[in-house]
Design a protein around this motif. Structure first.
Motif, PDB file in Angstrom:
ATOM      1  N   PHE A 292     -15.623 -28.808 -12.308  1.00 14.30           N
ATOM      2  CA  PHE A 292     -15.957 -27.562 -12.988  1.00 14.30           C
ATOM      3  C   PHE A 292     -14.646 -26.850 -13.314  1.00 14.30           C
ATOM      4  O   PHE A 292     -13.787 -26.699 -12.456  1.00 14.30           O
ATOM      5  CB  PHE A 292     -16.827 -26.697 -12.073  1.00 14.30           C
ATOM      6  CG  PHE A 292     -17.037 -25.301 -12.571  1.00 14.30           C
ATOM      7  CD1 PHE A 292     -17.922 -25.044 -13.601  1.00 14.30           C
ATOM      8  CD2 PHE A 292     -16.353 -24.238 -12.004  1.00 14.30           C
ATOM      9  CE1 PHE A 292     -18.122 -23.753 -14.067  1.00 14.30           C
ATOM     10  CE2 PHE A 292     -16.543 -22.950 -12.462  1.00 14.30           C
ATOM     11  CZ  PHE A 292     -17.432 -22.707 -13.490  1.00 14.30           C
ATOM     12  N   ILE A 293     -14.517 -26.384 -14.556  1.00 13.95           N
ATOM     13  CA  ILE A 293     -13.309 -25.677 -14.971  1.00 13.95           C
ATOM     14  C   ILE A 293     -13.538 -24.173 -15.024  1.00 13.95           C
ATOM     15  O   ILE A 293     -12.840 -23.417 -14.374  1.00 13.95           O
ATOM     16  CB  ILE A 293     -12.803 -26.179 -16.347  1.00 13.95           C
ATOM     17  CG1 ILE A 293     -12.547 -27.686 -16.303  1.00 13.95           C
ATOM     18  CG2 ILE A 293     -11.564 -25.416 -16.789  1.00 13.95           C
ATOM     19  CD1 ILE A 293     -11.501 -28.125 -15.308  1.00 13.95           C
ATOM     20  N   THR A 294     -14.511 -23.731 -15.808  1.00 14.34           N
ATOM     21  CA  THR A 294     -14.768 -22.297 -15.891  1.00 14.34           C
ATOM     22  C   THR A 294     -16.119 -22.017 -16.528  1.00 14.34           C
ATOM     23  O   THR A 294     -16.800 -22.928 -16.994  1.00 14.34           O
ATOM     24  CB  THR A 294     -13.651 -21.562 -16.668  1.00 14.34           C
ATOM     25  OG1 THR A 294     -13.765 -20.152 -16.440  1.00 14.34           O
ATOM     26  CG2 THR A 294     -13.696 -21.864 -18.152  1.00 14.34           C
ATOM     27  N   LEU A 295     -16.449 -20.757 -16.541  1.00 18.48           N
ATOM     28  CA  LEU A 295     -17.689 -20.243 -17.116  1.00 18.48           C
ATOM     29  C   LEU A 295     -17.320 -19.048 -17.975  1.00 18.48           C
ATOM     30  O   LEU A 295     -16.459 -18.256 -17.589  1.00 18.48           O
ATOM     31  CB  LEU A 295     -18.591 -19.817 -15.947  1.00 18.48           C
ATOM     32  CG  LEU A 295     -19.823 -18.978 -16.190  1.00 18.48           C
ATOM     33  CD1 LEU A 295     -20.833 -19.255 -15.093  1.00 18.48           C
ATOM     34  CD2 LEU A 295     -19.521 -17.499 -16.242  1.00 18.48           C
ATOM     35  N   VAL A 296     -17.949 -18.915 -19.120  1.00 21.42           N
ATOM     36  CA  VAL A 296     -17.760 -17.733 -19.966  1.00 21.42           C
ATOM     37  C   VAL A 296     -19.128 -17.258 -20.458  1.00 21.42           C
ATOM     38  O   VAL A 296     -20.044 -18.074 -20.635  1.00 21.42           O
ATOM     39  CB  VAL A 296     -16.816 -17.994 -21.164  1.00 21.42           C
ATOM     40  CG1 VAL A 296     -15.410 -18.309 -20.699  1.00 21.42           C
ATOM     41  CG2 VAL A 296     -17.325 -19.084 -22.040  1.00 21.42           C
ATOM     42  N   PRO A 297     -19.261 -15.954 -20.682  1.00 23.53           N
ATOM     43  CA  PRO A 297     -20.524 -15.447 -21.227  1.00 23.53           C
ATOM     44  C   PRO A 297     -20.798 -16.069 -22.589  1.00 23.53           C
ATOM     45  O   PRO A 297     -19.889 -16.260 -23.392  1.00 23.53           O
ATOM     46  CB  PRO A 297     -20.286 -13.945 -21.354  1.00 23.53           C
ATOM     47  CG  PRO A 297     -19.157 -13.647 -20.424  1.00 23.53           C
ATOM     48  CD  PRO A 297     -18.310 -14.884 -20.393  1.00 23.53           C
ATOM     49  N   LEU A 298     -22.039 -16.379 -22.838  1.00 24.95           N
ATOM     50  CA  LEU A 298     -22.459 -16.916 -24.132  1.00 24.95           C
ATOM     51  C   LEU A 298     -23.041 -15.766 -24.925  1.00 24.95           C
ATOM     52  O   LEU A 298     -24.056 -15.171 -24.527  1.00 24.95           O
ATOM     53  CB  LEU A 298     -23.496 -18.022 -23.947  1.00 24.95           C
ATOM     54  CG  LEU A 298     -24.059 -18.650 -25.214  1.00 24.95           C
ATOM     55  CD1 LEU A 298     -22.961 -19.349 -25.996  1.00 24.95           C
ATOM     56  CD2 LEU A 298     -25.149 -19.646 -24.858  1.00 24.95           C
TER      57      LEU A 298
ATOM     58  N   LYS B  30     -14.625 -11.779 -15.175  1.00 25.98           N
ATOM     59  CA  LYS B  30     -15.981 -12.309 -15.316  1.00 25.98           C
ATOM     60  C   LYS B  30     -16.884 -11.785 -14.208  1.00 25.98           C
ATOM     61  O   LYS B  30     -18.094 -11.989 -14.240  1.00 25.98           O
ATOM     62  CB  LYS B  30     -15.943 -13.837 -15.304  1.00 25.98           C
ATOM     63  CG  LYS B  30     -15.194 -14.354 -16.521  1.00 25.98           C
ATOM     64  CD  LYS B  30     -15.016 -15.834 -16.506  1.00 25.98           C
ATOM     65  CE  LYS B  30     -14.346 -16.216 -17.801  1.00 25.98           C
ATOM     66  NZ  LYS B  30     -13.290 -17.122 -17.705  1.00 25.98           N
ATOM     67  N   SER B  31     -16.289 -11.095 -13.244  1.00 27.91           N
ATOM     68  CA  SER B  31     -17.058 -10.636 -12.090  1.00 27.91           C
ATOM     69  C   SER B  31     -18.138  -9.626 -12.471  1.00 27.91           C
ATOM     70  O   SER B  31     -19.244  -9.676 -11.930  1.00 27.91           O
ATOM     71  CB  SER B  31     -16.131 -10.049 -11.022  1.00 27.91           C
ATOM     72  OG  SER B  31     -15.478  -8.883 -11.495  1.00 27.91           O
ATOM     73  N   SER B  32     -17.858  -8.725 -13.404  1.00 24.12           N
ATOM     74  CA  SER B  32     -18.876  -7.728 -13.771  1.00 24.12           C
ATOM     75  C   SER B  32     -20.037  -8.391 -14.512  1.00 24.12           C
ATOM     76  O   SER B  32     -21.194  -8.009 -14.312  1.00 24.12           O
ATOM     77  CB  SER B  32     -18.263  -6.603 -14.605  1.00 24.12           C
ATOM     78  OG  SER B  32     -17.642  -7.107 -15.759  1.00 24.12           O
ATOM     79  N   PHE B  33     -19.750  -9.388 -15.338  1.00 20.89           N
ATOM     80  CA  PHE B  33     -20.806 -10.150 -16.011  1.00 20.89           C
ATOM     81  C   PHE B  33     -21.687 -10.841 -14.979  1.00 20.89           C
ATOM     82  O   PHE B  33     -22.918 -10.752 -15.029  1.00 20.89           O
ATOM     83  CB  PHE B  33     -20.167 -11.158 -16.966  1.00 20.89           C
ATOM     84  CG  PHE B  33     -21.139 -12.129 -17.582  1.00 20.89           C
ATOM     85  CD1 PHE B  33     -22.048 -11.719 -18.542  1.00 20.89           C
ATOM     86  CD2 PHE B  33     -21.128 -13.462 -17.208  1.00 20.89           C
ATOM     87  CE1 PHE B  33     -22.938 -12.631 -19.111  1.00 20.89           C
ATOM     88  CE2 PHE B  33     -22.001 -14.379 -17.773  1.00 20.89           C
ATOM     89  CZ  PHE B  33     -22.916 -13.955 -18.728  1.00 20.89           C
TER      90      PHE B  33
END
Length: 111
Positions: A100-106, A27-30
């Motif tokens: 907080f658990i995680t984040l993902v691109p929408l 997720k770092s590049s996002f």
């Protein structure tokens, strides 16, 4: 519904997962598109708390350890770029704490 403003957002989640260059599930590049890097993990944590956490949370099916919630929104990074994100949060059954658990691109819907 709103989640509590004092929800736990662990710094280790930023540095050990979201901002870490990973061979799978990176997720770092996002996040770098908006200016988030290993040099500013506190900024990412602060922006999650100030920009995303105040938005409405939608309940998800509960998991073994607690009640799950999703918050969708735009995370505007230090360089001004806005990232559409889905974030996941959990209220632990054992402690009642929201984490907080995680984040993902929408992914944006196509017309």
């Amino acid at each position: 519904m709103k989640l509590p403003a004092d929800a736990i957002i662990a710094l280790e989640k930023m540095t050990g997962y979201l901002l870490a260059d990973r061979p799978r599930g990176d997720k770092s590049s996002f996040l770098a598109e908006a200016g988030y890097t290993m040099a500013n993990p506190d900024q990412l944590r602060r922006d999650l708390r100030e920009q995303v956490l105040p938005l409405n949370a939608a309940p998800l099916p509960p998991r073994g350890y607690g009640d799950m919630y999703e918050i969708r929104g735009i995370l505007r990074g230090p360089n001004g770029v806005g990232l559409p994100v889905r974030t996941f949060w959990m209220r632990e059954r054992a402690t009642g704490l929201v984490k907080f658990i995680t984040l993902v691109p929408l992914r944006r819907e196509r017309p």
